[in-house]
Design an enzyme around this catalytic site. Sequence first.
Site, PDB file in Angstrom:
ATOM      1  N   SER A 237      71.032  87.022  93.510  1.00 39.12           N
ATOM      2  CA  SER A 237      71.086  85.921  94.466  1.00 39.12           C
ATOM      3  C   SER A 237      70.163  86.264  95.620  1.00 39.12           C
ATOM      4  O   SER A 237      69.520  87.312  95.627  1.00 39.12           O
ATOM      5  CB  SER A 237      72.515  85.742  94.967  1.00 39.12           C
ATOM      6  OG  SER A 237      72.845  86.866  95.760  1.00 39.12           O
ATOM      7  N   LYS A 238      70.149  85.387  96.593  1.00 39.42           N
ATOM      8  CA  LYS A 238      69.278  85.575  97.746  1.00 39.42           C
ATOM      9  C   LYS A 238      69.500  86.933  98.417  1.00 39.42           C
ATOM     10  O   LYS A 238      68.570  87.641  98.775  1.00 39.42           O
ATOM     11  CB  LYS A 238      69.560  84.457  98.762  1.00 39.42           C
ATOM     12  CG  LYS A 238      68.359  84.156  99.617  1.00 39.42           C
ATOM     13  CD  LYS A 238      68.558  82.923 100.438  1.00 39.42           C
ATOM     14  CE  LYS A 238      67.317  82.785 101.308  1.00 39.42           C
ATOM     15  NZ  LYS A 238      66.934  81.451 101.578  1.00 39.42           N
ATOM     16  N   ARG A 239      70.757  87.278  98.505  1.00 34.58           N
ATOM     17  CA  ARG A 239      71.169  88.541  99.105  1.00 34.58           C
ATOM     18  C   ARG A 239      70.531  89.744  98.395  1.00 34.58           C
ATOM     19  O   ARG A 239      70.310  90.792  98.966  1.00 34.58           O
ATOM     20  CB  ARG A 239      72.700  88.568  99.011  1.00 34.58           C
ATOM     21  CG  ARG A 239      73.438  89.818  99.249  1.00 34.58           C
ATOM     22  CD  ARG A 239      74.923  89.466  99.284  1.00 34.58           C
ATOM     23  NE  ARG A 239      75.448  89.119  97.959  1.00 34.58           N
ATOM     24  CZ  ARG A 239      75.892  90.022  97.094  1.00 34.58           C
ATOM     25  NH1 ARG A 239      75.876  91.287  97.392  1.00 34.58           N
ATOM     26  NH2 ARG A 239      76.364  89.652  95.909  1.00 34.58           N
ATOM     27  N   GLY A 241      67.544  89.722  97.054  1.00 36.60           N
ATOM     28  CA  GLY A 241      66.081  89.654  97.070  1.00 36.60           C
ATOM     29  C   GLY A 241      65.551  88.529  96.215  1.00 36.60           C
ATOM     30  O   GLY A 241      64.358  88.449  95.950  1.00 36.60           O
TER      31      GLY A 241
END
Length: 461
Positions: A237-239, A241
């Site tokens: 996910s965004k977290r 990267g």
Amino acid sequence: MTVKTRFAPSPTGMLHIGGARTALFSWLYARHFGGEFVLRIEDTDKERSTDEATQVILDGMKWLGLDWDGEPVFQGARQDKHIAAVNKLLDEGKAYKCYCSKEKLDNIREKQRIEGKKAMYDGTCRNLTEEQDSPFVVRFKSPEDGETWVKDLVLGDVCFPNEEIDDLIIMRTDGTPTYNLAVVVDDADMGITHVVRGSDHLNNTPRQIQLYHALGLDVPKFAHIPLIHGADGAKMSKRHGSVAITEYREKGYLPHAVNNYLARLGWSHGDDEVFSQAQLIEYFDLAHVGASPSRFDQDKLDWLNTHWIKASKPADLVDEVAYFMQDIDTSHGPALVDVIPALQERSKNLIELAGAARMFYVAPTEYQEKAVKKNFKEGTWALLDKFIAKAESEAWSGEAAHQWIADICEAEGVNMGKLAQPIRVLIAGVPVSPPIDITLELLGKDETLSRIQKGITALKS
Ligand code: GLU
């Protein structure tokens, strides 16, 4: 047979690290065999597709150097062909109109849920003989028994019992064809020999194989690439990267470092970690793509980035470094290609490199207080005057300037830092720069002296 692969992203979200890796593998496979690689933007979902996402795909692929052959193909522009295929299947009795309402479908699903069965269309309209005057979707008549095998080049042979595959909607009520139909028509039409894509599409593949058969088309080979997980094993996910690929540029990554990293994320070639682009093309194969998900490793990406910043030819870094210097005028300083070698060894990423390169184009307007306190003492002004006198009377070069500093300091019985550091502060505003001979050579006589004079005036006032 010439290998032809494609990357077929939907512009409904940003191109992330996972999509970029799929594109890279597909590209590498084609380039390895001297084949073709095409880009097809699957923009059939008009509601969710955006121009911005399309732009990120195009920019991201260009940045990574994943060049596609011919013009990008926009799937939306090929709708007539998709509709023609639906009509062909209808005419041949291989598809049928389904009039089941949403309510009816909900009821079927609810009944199946209560009975603990897999949710699937029950075939109510499969054998209707009369046309009805109400809205309909078109469904594909899937074989009811037997098996469909996906002989995957990465995952191996995967068997899907046909009884678990329900009659797929190939055209919606509004007359638009759906993904599985469109992708088959397009891949066949474009002569794709190898479909390389994310393993999240594996369940679509038996349906697509059935459609190829029904339409009398050659079935391509499939390679499903396992997904990328975050370092903690959870879905990326965004977290972790998973940001738009173009953001890696903003963060100072070299495109080749990203390619090298992504190639190793799932594919292996012995224990090797570092590959040039030419080596990736030479060695890449699908046989060495692992069948289980890979874990994203930020440290390894950073390590490769630093490695490639050091190992690249300066000329290959110019555009990427210049990207971070667009706000300044670099036309009046040394050529960037000459500045880069002075900084490659000492830069972790391109932001650092570009930051350090700025001093060659922009004179300081302030001088770090701590550095001034530390490096400017009573005797400093006299040392500087001596340096200026030398520079004004003798032939200039970085090497000569270095020697003057050494000679002046020796004559005064002080170490070189007593003059070199004040010079650094005056020309850069901070006491850091590449070796003084290289720095002064790049900056040139006029600019060096003008900055020193200006600095002395500023600090003395
Ligand atoms: N458009 C699909 C997606 O972005 C990929 C289709 C395919 O590769 O077959 O997920």
